[in-house]
Design a protein around this motif. Structure first.
Motif, mmCIF file in Angstrom:
data_model
loop_
_atom_site.group_PDB
_atom_site.id
_atom_site.type_symbol
_atom_site.label_atom_id
_atom_site.label_comp_id
_atom_site.label_asym_id
_atom_site.label_seq_id
_atom_site.Cartn_x
_atom_site.Cartn_y
_atom_site.Cartn_z
ATOM 1 N N GLY A 66 14.324 -22.963 -13.508
ATOM 2 C CA GLY A 66 14.576 -21.910 -14.243
ATOM 3 C C GLY A 66 13.251 -21.355 -14.702
ATOM 4 O O GLY A 66 12.662 -20.477 -14.028
ATOM 5 N N ALA A 69 11.545 -20.753 -11.133
ATOM 6 C CA ALA A 69 12.567 -19.089 -10.809
ATOM 7 C C ALA A 69 11.513 -18.201 -11.359
ATOM 8 O O ALA A 69 11.041 -17.011 -10.934
ATOM 9 C CB ALA A 69 13.587 -18.675 -10.019
ATOM 10 N N LEU A 70 11.062 -18.476 -12.776
ATOM 11 C CA LEU A 70 10.950 -17.148 -13.720
ATOM 12 C C LEU A 70 9.628 -16.874 -13.112
ATOM 13 O O LEU A 70 8.998 -15.697 -13.458
ATOM 14 C CB LEU A 70 10.675 -17.982 -14.690
ATOM 15 N N ASN A 73 9.175 -14.914 -9.887
ATOM 16 C CA ASN A 73 9.835 -13.510 -10.434
ATOM 17 C C ASN A 73 10.779 -13.689 -9.027
ATOM 18 O O ASN A 73 11.172 -13.021 -8.260
ATOM 19 C CB ASN A 73 8.387 -12.474 -10.459
ATOM 20 N N PHE A 75 14.383 -14.290 -9.900
ATOM 21 C CA PHE A 75 15.439 -14.070 -10.838
ATOM 22 C C PHE A 75 15.718 -13.429 -10.020
ATOM 23 O O PHE A 75 15.422 -11.823 -9.793
ATOM 24 C CB PHE A 75 15.725 -13.934 -12.209
ATOM 25 N N VAL A 76 17.257 -12.993 -9.837
ATOM 26 C CA VAL A 76 17.754 -12.185 -9.219
ATOM 27 C C VAL A 76 17.862 -10.963 -10.635
ATOM 28 O O VAL A 76 18.649 -11.137 -11.488
ATOM 29 C CB VAL A 76 19.348 -12.451 -9.244
ATOM 30 N N LYS A 77 17.800 -9.499 -10.214
ATOM 31 C CA LYS A 77 17.664 -8.335 -11.382
ATOM 32 C C LYS A 77 17.987 -7.058 -11.136
ATOM 33 O O LYS A 77 18.814 -6.706 -9.725
ATOM 34 C CB LYS A 77 15.783 -7.800 -11.826
ATOM 35 N N THR A 101 13.910 -12.895 -25.019
ATOM 36 C CA THR A 101 12.931 -14.025 -24.474
ATOM 37 C C THR A 101 13.002 -15.039 -25.984
ATOM 38 O O THR A 101 12.894 -16.663 -25.481
ATOM 39 C CB THR A 101 12.581 -14.111 -23.371
#
Length: 165
Positions: A66, A69-70, A73, A75-77, A101
């Motif tokens: 996590g 991935a953050l 960028n 992450f699936v948006k 968040t």
């Protein structure tokens, strides 16, 4: 400004290290997952500890993955609208959502710390035939929450810089 660039590079380095830990965890999961299946179904000699350690490794992978991935960028948006926004509109949307968040991460750090403290006090282990310690995993939750918060703050500062430019 120079101080912030140093801080940003440090956060990027930490996130990259979390990604590398995730890479090692994936290798561990693949090797021991196949080993567990082989032992159980081919040799009919199931392991007493592999499946529990795989569960722990998957939780750790979610934590470190996590962060990585953050920071990248990845992450699936839901890009239905967001993808067509200008960089300034994207920054505004990100600044609005960062409140939620930070609230989530605050609760994760707070409650994670309490759970870790209790787990250490109780010397928690898995209730299996070969007891594996749980407290290192619980100690890792607030630590990854803090690292994730650092990544969020870095992104918030970058969004504010985007708005100001």
């Amino acid at each position: 400004m120079k101080l912030w660039n140093t801080i940003e590079k440090a956060i990027d380095f930490i996130a990259e290290m979390m990604g590398r830990i995730g890479w090692l965890l994936i290798i561990y999961l693949m090797v021991f997952g196949v080993t567990d299946v082989f032992l159980r179904y081919v040799l009919n000699a199931p392991s007493l500890w592999i499946s529990t350690s795989l569960q722990i490794a998957m939780v750790l992978l979610a934590c470190v993955g996590g962060i990585y991935a953050l920071n990248d960028n990845a992450f699936v948006k839901l890009d239905l609208f967001y993808a067509n926004f200008s960089p300034k509109k994207k920054a505004v949307c990100d600044i609005i959502t960062v409140v939620f968040t930070i609230l989530f991460l605050g609760v994760l750090i707070w409650k994670g710390y309490q759970a870790a403290k209790m787990s250490v006090m109780l010397n928690q282990h898995t209730p299996t035939s070969i007891p594996l310690p749980i407290y290192p995993l619980k100690i890792f939750f607030p630590i990854t929450g803090i690292i994730m918060l650092l990544v969020v703050i870095k992104k918030l500062v970058n969004d504010i810089r985007t708005l100001r430019s």
